[in-house]
Design an enzyme around this catalytic site. Structure first.
Site, mmCIF file in Angstrom:
data_model
loop_
_atom_site.group_PDB
_atom_site.id
_atom_site.type_symbol
_atom_site.label_atom_id
_atom_site.label_comp_id
_atom_site.label_asym_id
_atom_site.label_seq_id
_atom_site.Cartn_x
_atom_site.Cartn_y
_atom_site.Cartn_z
ATOM 1 N N GLY A 56 13.710 -2.670 19.245
ATOM 2 C CA GLY A 56 13.396 -3.923 19.925
ATOM 3 C C GLY A 56 11.894 -4.097 19.969
ATOM 4 N N GLN A 61 4.275 -7.497 23.417
ATOM 5 C CA GLN A 61 3.841 -6.254 22.784
ATOM 6 C C GLN A 61 2.951 -6.499 21.566
ATOM 7 O OE1 GLN A 61 8.079 -4.529 22.857
ATOM 8 N NE2 GLN A 61 6.778 -2.726 23.028
ATOM 9 N N LEU A 107 7.384 1.322 22.283
ATOM 10 C CA LEU A 107 6.335 1.301 21.261
ATOM 11 C C LEU A 107 4.956 1.056 21.883
ATOM 12 C CD1 LEU A 107 8.267 -0.738 18.557
ATOM 13 C CD2 LEU A 107 7.762 1.706 18.507
ATOM 14 N N HIS A 148 15.381 -3.778 28.829
ATOM 15 C CA HIS A 148 14.027 -3.281 28.536
ATOM 16 C C HIS A 148 13.154 -4.416 27.992
ATOM 17 C CE1 HIS A 148 11.311 0.093 26.930
ATOM 18 N NE2 HIS A 148 10.818 -1.012 26.387
ATOM 19 N N GLU A 149 13.716 -5.192 27.051
ATOM 20 C CA GLU A 149 12.927 -6.268 26.430
ATOM 21 C C GLU A 149 12.642 -7.397 27.413
ATOM 22 O OE1 GLU A 149 11.398 -5.711 23.876
ATOM 23 O OE2 GLU A 149 12.554 -3.988 23.227
ATOM 24 N N HIS A 152 9.749 -6.675 29.513
ATOM 25 C CA HIS A 152 8.440 -6.916 28.882
ATOM 26 C C HIS A 152 7.985 -8.362 29.098
ATOM 27 C CE1 HIS A 152 7.303 -3.241 26.899
ATOM 28 N NE2 HIS A 152 8.426 -3.138 26.222
HETATM 29 NI NI NI Z 1 9.076 -1.417 25.228
#
Ligand code: NI
Length: 187
Positions: A56, A61, A107, A148-149, A152
């Site tokens: 993902g 990010q 990441l 999780h995404e 973000h």
């Molecule tokens: Ni992440």
């Protein structure tokens, strides 16, 4: 799906400390659906996600402050595969309590893994980059990646969701010492 993932540009993934990771991202306005802006972002997110071995990747990010993320589910173990896709302006309805512990990495927090508590399921409403509405439910690994995404998009990283720091590990030590060896979510 119509996107060929490697069409895009590889973008630099920003790391913890970059302000983009702690800002609340803006919704994509309706007039930008189907435009070059979203198509390029879609391709760039997919390409960068694959080349950096994530499952993902959210727009913040790559320091793009919009509510867009890419992901897929590899379909290992008893999980159903989900083909690579990009969601725009997602909203979640969380199902159950945030009691499912699972390993996550990010990441933007390279080299670390930790146990994170997530809801076992989510109902998702979103759009594809052309503005087609999507609605579906996800459970297990799929639900974890989406939570999780979506975090973000609100400036939250997995470290914030850990019930305690005792499980935080470097990847090499995780490979060697982690006792629960389910596939980590690296997003
Ligand atoms: Ni992440």
């Amino acid at each position: 799906m119509s996107v060929r993932p490697l069409d895009g540009r590889h973008r630099t993934i920003v790391r913890l400390g970059h302000p983009a990771l702690r800002q609340v991202a803006e919704p994509v306005p309706a007039e930008r659906f189907g435009t070059r802006f979203l198509r390029d972002l879609e391709r760039d997110l997919l390409r960068t996600m694959f080349e950096d071995n994530g499952v993902g990747l959210a727009a913040p990010q790559i320091a793009a402050g919009v509510r867009v993320f890419a992901y897929f589910v590899p379909g290992e173990g008893d999980e159903d595969e989900v083909a690579p896709r990009v969601l725009v302006n997602p909203t979640l309805t969380l199902l159950g309590e945030p009691t499912e512990l699972g390993w996550e990495g990010c990441l933007s927090v390279p080299g670390l893994r930790g146990l994170v508590a997530r809801h076992p399921g989510v109902k998702v409403a979103a759009f594809d980059p052309d503005g087609v509405p999507l609605a579906f439910e996800a459970t297990g690994f799929h639900a974890r990646v989406i939570q999780h995404e979506c975090d973000h998009l609100d400036g939250i990283v997995f470290l914030d969701r850990m019930p305690g720091m005792a499980s935080l590990m470097f990847e090499e030590e995780w490979d060697r010492y982690a006792t629960d060896r389910e596939l980590p979510v690296e997003v």
